[in-house]
Design a protein around this motif. Sequence first.
Motif, short mmCIF file in Angstrom:
data_model
loop_
_atom_site.label_atom_id
_atom_site.label_comp_id
_atom_site.label_asym_id
_atom_site.label_seq_id
_atom_site.Cartn_x
_atom_site.Cartn_y
_atom_site.Cartn_z
N ASN A 1 3.71 9.15 11.24
CA ASN A 1 3.55 10.52 10.65
C ASN A 1 3.96 11.80 11.48
O ASN A 1 4.63 12.47 11.04
N GLN B 1 -3.40 1.77 10.71
CA GLN B 1 -3.41 3.02 10.56
C GLN B 1 -3.14 3.63 12.08
O GLN B 1 -2.14 4.59 11.91
N GLN C 1 1.57 5.04 0.80
CA GLN C 1 0.98 6.41 1.30
C GLN C 1 1.87 7.27 1.55
O GLN C 1 3.29 7.14 0.92
N GLN C 2 1.89 8.58 2.08
CA GLN C 2 2.99 9.55 2.13
C GLN C 2 2.82 10.23 3.39
O GLN C 2 1.54 10.67 4.07
N GLN D 1 0.99 -1.12 0.00
CA GLN D 1 0.08 -0.04 -0.14
C GLN D 1 0.87 1.33 0.01
O GLN D 1 1.75 1.39 0.67
#
Length: 424
Positions: free
Chosen positions: A216, A209, A24-25, A22
């Motif tokens: 993050n 998540q 994401q950034q 997957q």
Amino acid sequence: MLNRTLVPDSIQVNDIKFIAPQQQQLDNGIKVFTINAGKQDLVRIEFIFDNVNFDPAKPLQAVVVNHLINNGTATLSAKDIADKVDYYGAFLQTEYGADQSSIKLYTLNKHLKAVLPILKSILDESIFPQQELAIFIQNQKQSLQVSLEKNDFLARKNFAHAIFGDSSYGSNITFADYDALQQDDLLAYYHSAYKPENCTLFVAGKFEQPEFELLNTIFGQEWNNKAVSRKNKFVFPASPKGEILIERPGAIQSAIRMGAMAIKRTHPDFAGFQVLNCLLGGYFGSRLMANIREDKGYTYGIGSAVVSMKDAGYFFIATEVGADVCGSALNEIEKEIDILKTDLVPDAELDLVRNYMLGSMLGSLENAFSHADKFKNIFFSGLDYQYYEKYILIVKTIDANSLRLLANQYLNTADFTKVIVGKK
């Protein structure tokens, strides 16, 4: 009762499934590729940085920074880092390659919140203490001194320098290069290379998540190094032809390393060349092993490989043989190559190699970490999963005539660089 005298049937692998990540950034633009798989609450987070700012006058900067990056920060000593990581049962691993350098964190998910700030300190405020650098220089010079007495090391070192020159692929490291290391140079390289703009993240294991949001927060919002850097880019001439003999009169064994520049993973012939290489010297049942080890008894081991890097690919054969049979071994190696260029590979041998290669690929996909590693191979080559589909198809279908054509195109021994260390 199982009859162990009967060889089990050989069945070709038909279906190899890859787990795609997957994408994401993080908030600061770092790409994150996640293979979320596995039942254990364990995760590997790998920060990969392109090597930058290569300077032939300072060839050790990238490797030394990678080696010493966790030996002290503005807030943590080397002992603090080791103790804290050990306390949480985590593991930090640094890895240097010709194109990229990385730092990997293995940890239980429940300790991620405690361990990630340690890694953040390492990637954002390492100081490369002078004492740690001095110890490193002393140890590496001693290691180099020992290695220079080994024929296989000298063969590998001189072969790489012969075909790649003073690039990061072939730097001819000396004692003077270690003596020239300066703390300020390491800090400058560290800030240029270890920054969000130059980073790609690969995560494998149990990673949902909440873990992404934690990652993050620490690395997407609090890491803002914007130092300037220049990505490495190398252009190489054709490999130098001929023989490099490094004589060592008292040698009992001679090391042989021979080969040339070759195609990279992006070339349409690469998969077929891999099959050809496997036949020649890519596994224990190869022709070189059967001849040089099993039949002639010249060596304990011999092998060949096709290596793909960002700016070049190369093919090589390597072995150590008795010094008194070095010339004969060279003749036998060339004989095996000539046979591949003239004779068709028997069906039974080709089927064995197909099964070996497909089985090896299937066996290498045992967990989330290995699936992430397979993705890295294609990502840094600018490819997608169609590469593996085509690779598997070629391994299954390539015929003997195609292999003979590839041998004539890519295995021209007259064009090889041949390094012999010892006696010929």
